[in-house]
Design a protein around this motif. Sequence first.
Motif, PDB file in Angstrom:
ATOM      1  N   TYR A  43       0.937  -1.215  -0.102  1.00 39.12           N
ATOM      2  CA  TYR A  43       0.078  -0.127  -0.025  1.00 39.12           C
ATOM      3  C   TYR A  43       0.781   1.233  -0.014  1.00 39.12           C
ATOM      4  N   ASN A 125      -2.984   4.675 -13.995  1.00 34.44           N
ATOM      5  CA  ASN A 125      -2.998   3.902 -12.581  1.00 34.44           C
ATOM      6  C   ASN A 125      -3.485   4.791 -11.745  1.00 34.44           C
ATOM      7  N   THR A 127      -4.652   4.336  -8.657  1.00 38.53           N
ATOM      8  CA  THR A 127      -4.041   3.980  -7.217  1.00 38.53           C
ATOM      9  C   THR A 127      -2.891   4.855  -7.292  1.00 38.53           C
ATOM     10  N   LYS A 128      -1.834   4.645  -8.030  1.00 38.47           N
ATOM     11  CA  LYS A 128      -0.484   5.333  -8.074  1.00 38.47           C
ATOM     12  C   LYS A 128      -0.905   6.935  -7.984  1.00 38.47           C
ATOM     13  N   GLY A 130      -3.036   8.851  -7.246  1.00 39.14           N
ATOM     14  CA  GLY A 130      -3.752   9.514  -6.031  1.00 39.14           C
ATOM     15  C   GLY A 130      -2.938   9.404  -4.909  1.00 39.14           C
ATOM     16  N   LEU A 131      -2.053   8.474  -4.770  1.00 40.73           N
ATOM     17  CA  LEU A 131      -1.016   8.366  -3.663  1.00 40.73           C
ATOM     18  C   LEU A 131       0.038   9.409  -4.131  1.00 40.73           C
ATOM     19  N   TYR A 178       0.940  -0.870   6.974  1.00 38.76           N
ATOM     20  CA  TYR A 178      -0.305  -1.723   6.337  1.00 38.76           C
ATOM     21  C   TYR A 178      -0.069  -3.076   6.277  1.00 38.76           C
ATOM     22  N   THR A 310      -9.493  -3.614   0.082  1.00 38.51           N
ATOM     23  CA  THR A 310     -10.385  -2.396   0.124  1.00 38.51           C
ATOM     24  C   THR A 310     -11.643  -2.258   1.209  1.00 38.51           C
TER      25      THR A 310
END
Length: 374
Positions: A43, A125, A127-128, A130-131, A178, A310
């Motif tokens: 994560y 991507n 998720t990537k 957003g992080l 995580y 999730t």
Amino acid sequence: MFRTLSILIKKEFLQIFRNKSILAIIFVMPVIQLVILPLAANYEIKDIKIAVVDHDKSTQSRELIRKITASGYFKIMDYGENYNDAYQEVEKDKIDLILDIPNNFEKDLVRENNEKVLIAINAINGTKAGLSASYLGQILQNYNQQIQLEMNPELETVKKNSGLEIVPKFWFNETYNYRLSLVPGILAFLVTLIGGYLTALNIVEEKEIGTIEQINVSPIKKRDFILGKLIPFWILSMVAFTIGLLVTIFVYKIQMQGSYLLLYAFISVYLIAILGMGLLASVYSDTQQQSMFMVFFFMMIFILMSGLFTPTESMTDWAKYIAFLNPVTYGVDGVRLIMLKDSGFMDLLPHFVFIIGLAIVVISWSVLRYHKTS
């Protein structure tokens, strides 16, 4: 009854221990999966590839770049003054995001106490992306606060005397690791996988080799036959869980907060339901290939909608209903509550009620269906 059952259980163990692949699944798979999966399902994203377009080349812009690289999350792959060149690298998938620092960045920051930078993110991507945006946004916010304090030293006094200081504390996971929540969930997933697959494949194997016909015409009662099939795999699944638990404790150093007795009691009941589902899949299958695909189909749905990767709270309403009826949701949540939160029996009572009810339904269904086909 007990003599017949003991003979059937002994026969199952002899048959299991002749099959080297089953032994590998039981004793090797928990170790390999628990070592590999938490590393793959990471994560925390590091080494984010960034291109810096610095039109200013000032002291403040260099300080901002230094802070970004010092964070350990970003790796500068390109540095220049042409935004189009950096964008071409994004299109080639060599860059994850672009930081564009405008002309007169330092001058406007000092004179007007206000300036903007452009962040362009490759969002293929999600998720990537957003992080990456979150990490870089936090760095820019800290940099902004530092600049404000340097230009207005009186703000430090105001901050100290404001009377409001926010200090977050992460309960049950103080270091925000995580793996602390992921590894116990994977442990429950492995027990589900082993128990469901092995039970389904074993009973169908009797159909394929023809021994099921001999059993059907023998004086062995249906009750003894089903128990003789389920009990060995229940025992072996408990052994696999113990191996996985040892890996969790000694490899990942996750301290057990709750009761071992409650944990094993919960897994014991949970496995009955999972073995019952494997039994149900085998009853409706004529070949091992059919049972394998059937179990795989439901396992994929169960795992993805269990809250392992999730949270179920973030799902849409229709997905929450599926998660509510998903046994793996209760398995993953139950193991986490016991291992990380030191929850007691009353906290897990809804989990026990649902799992026991599910076990009764699927095993009864399997018994009636087996009687019909035999």
